[in-house]
Enzyme design. Structure first.
Site, PDB file in Angstrom:
ATOM      1  N   CYS A  75       0.869  -1.178   0.000  1.00 49.22           N
ATOM      2  CA  CYS A  75       0.000   0.000   0.000  1.00 49.22           C
ATOM      3  C   CYS A  75       0.908   1.232   0.000  1.00 49.22           C
ATOM      4  O   CYS A  75       2.119   1.110  -0.155  1.00 49.22           O
ATOM      5  CB  CYS A  75      -0.955  -0.008   1.194  1.00 49.22           C
ATOM      6  SG  CYS A  75      -0.131  -0.071   2.798  1.00 49.22           S
ATOM      7  N   THR A  76       0.346   2.409   0.172  1.00 54.24           N
ATOM      8  CA  THR A  76       1.111   3.646  -0.004  1.00 54.24           C
ATOM      9  C   THR A  76       2.277   3.764   0.972  1.00 54.24           C
ATOM     10  O   THR A  76       3.426   3.923   0.570  1.00 54.24           O
ATOM     11  CB  THR A  76       0.189   4.872   0.144  1.00 54.24           C
ATOM     12  OG1 THR A  76      -0.950   4.698  -0.695  1.00 54.24           O
ATOM     13  CG2 THR A  76       0.923   6.150  -0.248  1.00 54.24           C
TER      14      THR A  76
END
EC number: 1.14.-.-
Length: 319
Positions: free
Chosen positions: A181-182
């Protein structure tokens, strides 16, 4: 770090116990305002998750204060240089969860989470044939950029991910699972949930896409497109070796990395589109949104009924 730009954007999170999130949020907001920071910080009993921007001096003071708080011992700040603020205001909000999964039995990453892989190890793992790569972000984030070969769960919010996995479990069975994810916070819980569901070989990208893009060894390789971020920058580059555009214009399908929100406030869907198509289609994702009486593009540009009718006619003629 060598500084060439006057501002910084800080991205960070930490799962740690905060006894009174409401009280902490109020005090932390006052502190951030005293430093003249701008950003968005979420606080829960399980920890803190934030992005904020300020000058080099302001962000240094903020990081120093956080590092001096025993609750945040070991916190890691991901730092981007910037020409100015990445936010318009400063918000610190108490929340039931840092990332919204809404599980009946919540995951505590301190007790159960997937194996952490540093960027180089994640890079090598992605190239193995018996591996499946799961993007733990939302669909619009994936559409702007993702790792080569990653699976896009058809979800609009993080809390939909467990159901999607259950409905598509055949994709994962017998595979080594990689998640990303980010910045890493969603995968801390998601990978832990996968382990609890019985998947045996689950790993997560330590520090997320942002850390991967800054790693001097991998230099963002195997990433296509850009990384969606939740501030006014919208997108940041990841792959330092090549830039492959994967985003497609909502209207024409042409390569595009420019996100706007649908002008109908009741829709507000994120769509990729060029400036030319934004004007042509009145920044609306559909005919229904174009003719909405609350269309923000029409209001903002003070378009007359005749001008709107002419635009609609032109769209119809081009079909």
């Amino acid at each position: 770090m060598a500084t060439t730009k006057p501002y910084r954007v800080l991205l960070y999170y930490m799962y740690t116990t905060i006894e009174n999130p409401e009280e902490f949020a109020a005090e932390h907001l006052a502190f951030c305002n005293s430093l003249e920071l701008k950003g968005r910080i979420l606080v829960a009993k399980e920890g803190i998750n934030g992005t904020c921007s300020g000058t080099v001096e302001q962000t240094e003071k903020y990081m120093e204060a956080m590092n001096n708080d025993p609750r945040f011992d070991g916190i890691v700040f991901k730092i981007d240089e910037a020409d100015g603020h990445a936010f318009k205001k400063m918000h610190v909000r108490p929340r039931p969860e840092l990332v919204t999964l809404r599980l009946e039995d919540d995951i505590n990453p301190h007790e159960i989470t997937g194996k952490y892989l540093e960027p180089k190890d994640f890079y090598e793992a992605m190239k193995q044939e018996d591996t499946v790569i799961i993007d733990a972000r939302n669909d619009y984030e994936f559409d702007l950029g993702h790792f080569k070969g990653a699976i896009k769960p058809d979800i609009e919010s993080f809390r939909e991910l467990p159901d999607w996995i259950r409905e598509n479990k055949e994709v994962l069975e017998g595979k080594k699972i990689l998640t990303y994810c980010t910045g890493g916070i969603r995968c801390e819980k998601f990978s832990g949930w996968l382990v609890r569901e019985g998947y045996e070989d689950v790993s997560q990208l330590h520090g997320g896409i942002v850390t991967y893009g800054k790693d001097p060894e991998v230099q963002g390789e195997l990433w296509d497109g850009q990384c969606y971020v939740f501030d006014e920058r919208i997108a940041v580059p990841v792959n330092q070796k090549e830039h492959v555009i994967v985003g497609k214009d909502h209207f024409t399908g042409e390569p595009c990395e420019r996100y706007v929100n649908c002008a109908n406030p009741e829709c507000n869907k994120k769509i990729l589109c060029s400036e030319e198509n934004e004007a042509k289609y009145l920044r609306a994702c559909s005919h229904e949104c174009r003719v909405s009486p609350r269309n923000r593009y029409v209001i903002q540009h003070e378009l007359t009924e005749e001008q709107v009718a002419a635009a609609l006619e032109k769209i119809e003629a081009g079909k």
